[in-house]
Motif scaffolding. Structure first.
Motif, mmCIF file in Angstrom:
data_model
loop_
_atom_site.group_PDB
_atom_site.id
_atom_site.type_symbol
_atom_site.label_atom_id
_atom_site.label_comp_id
_atom_site.label_asym_id
_atom_site.label_seq_id
_atom_site.Cartn_x
_atom_site.Cartn_y
_atom_site.Cartn_z
ATOM 1 N N GLU A 20 0.773 -1.277 0.032
ATOM 2 C CA GLU A 20 -0.014 0.137 0.095
ATOM 3 C C GLU A 20 0.804 1.307 0.090
ATOM 4 O O GLU A 20 0.330 2.332 -0.557
ATOM 5 C CB GLU A 20 -0.999 -0.048 1.161
ATOM 6 N N THR A 21 2.066 1.251 0.750
ATOM 7 C CA THR A 21 2.967 2.381 0.649
ATOM 8 C C THR A 21 4.521 1.929 0.378
ATOM 9 O O THR A 21 4.805 0.678 0.389
ATOM 10 C CB THR A 21 2.701 3.005 1.993
ATOM 11 N N ARG A 22 5.028 2.948 -0.001
ATOM 12 C CA ARG A 22 6.591 2.828 -0.110
ATOM 13 C C ARG A 22 7.138 2.011 0.971
ATOM 14 O O ARG A 22 8.140 1.201 0.886
ATOM 15 C CB ARG A 22 7.363 4.265 -0.575
ATOM 16 N N SER A 23 6.657 2.552 2.225
ATOM 17 C CA SER A 23 7.627 2.020 3.373
ATOM 18 C C SER A 23 7.086 0.445 3.643
ATOM 19 O O SER A 23 7.912 -0.538 3.963
ATOM 20 C CB SER A 23 6.997 2.653 4.713
ATOM 21 N N ASP A 24 6.118 0.162 3.188
ATOM 22 C CA ASP A 24 5.384 -1.414 3.036
ATOM 23 C C ASP A 24 6.346 -2.169 2.320
ATOM 24 O O ASP A 24 6.837 -3.088 2.711
ATOM 25 C CB ASP A 24 3.975 -1.565 2.414
ATOM 26 N N LYS B 122 1.189 2.743 -6.564
ATOM 27 C CA LYS B 122 -0.285 3.058 -6.990
ATOM 28 C C LYS B 122 -0.650 1.817 -8.216
ATOM 29 O O LYS B 122 -1.580 1.137 -8.186
ATOM 30 C CB LYS B 122 -0.875 4.532 -7.540
#
Length: 254
Positions: free
Chosen positions: A135-139, A164
């Motif tokens: 869902e996110t870059r940190s994920d 995305k």
């Protein structure tokens, strides 16, 4: 033509073209490019099969050098050139094939030789990542870390992830198929680049060794050598201020 990111406007000084390394993009150089653009226009490119540039089965250094030549021709016909790692090899071949397009050449932590290490494990890691769960870059960084074992590399790789779109902005298939070419350098070159050339390396890196100097001098007879203290292969990311200072001094040298 390659996707380009322009920093600053055309000035009296020659523009600087930046060619990134394997798995990188022009965006990776944003901070340094913006800072250097106070004196000259800086043109950061996405190399083929990277970022927003063309995908192609041909990932030879001959093709990459011609890509860079096309960009320089479109931006006035002459530029100083900086290349890191894979981009450094492309920049070297550009200077050897099209010396009239290149002012000062800066080669960051790479030599015109073949290397025996492989980058295949990083392609495998990126392919292993379940992008549907990201869902996110940190994920993505958290998921990559156990696979690449290095937080800096995990963060670097995810800069090439379209979160995305859940897709890599890298043509992994072409990079895998051409890995042997990427690790090599064209043989049988019967030309030299006589222009000012700097091999700028990380002091703790082993990519450019004294054993490489005869080969370097044979192709680049005016080559000079400098090291960034406390920096490895990713010298521009590890010591950005020192890298910028060394590069600025070199570009502005009489």
């Amino acid at each position: 033509m390659l996707n380009t990111i322009l920093h600053g406007t055309a000035a009296s000084a020659r523009p600087l073209l930046i060619a990134h390394g394997l798995f990188g993009s022009g965006r990776n150089w944003g901070v340094i490019a913006k800072r250097l653009s106070d004196e000259r226009q800086v043109i950061a490119v996405d190399m083929r099969n990277h970022g927003s540039s063309l995908h192609s089965e041909d990932h030879s250094y001959e093709a990459m050098a011609d890509d860079l030549a096309e960009v320089i021709t479109a931006h006035g016909g002459r530029a100083d050139v900086l290349g890191h790692s894979m981009g450094g090899k492309a920049a070297m071949l550009l200077a050897l094939k099209h010396p009239e397009l290149v002012g000062r050449l800066t080669v960051a932590d790479i030599a015109p030789v073949s290397y025996t290490h492989s980058q295949q494990q990083y392609i495998d890691a990126m392919r292993t990542l379940d992008l549907s769960a990201i869902e996110t870059r940190s994920d993505a960084q958290e998921a990559l870390l156990p696979l690449v074992k290095d937080p800096t590399l995990a963060a670097f790789f995810t800069q090439s992830l379209d979160v995305k779109g859940r897709a890599w902005r890298l043509n992994l298939a072409a990079l895998e198929a051409n890995m042997a070419k990427i690790l090599s350098f064209p043989e049988g070159l019967d030309t030299q680049f006589d222009g000012p050339t700097l091999f700028l390396t990380g002091a703790t890196s082993d990519y450019v060794t004294p054993e490489h100097r005869p080969r370097i001098k044979a192709l680049f007879p005016t080559a000079r050598f400098a090291k960034i203290p406390e920096a490895g292969h990713w010298l521009h990311a590890e010591r950005p201020r020192a890298f910028e200072a060394a590069l600025r001094s070199w570009l502005n040298a009489a």
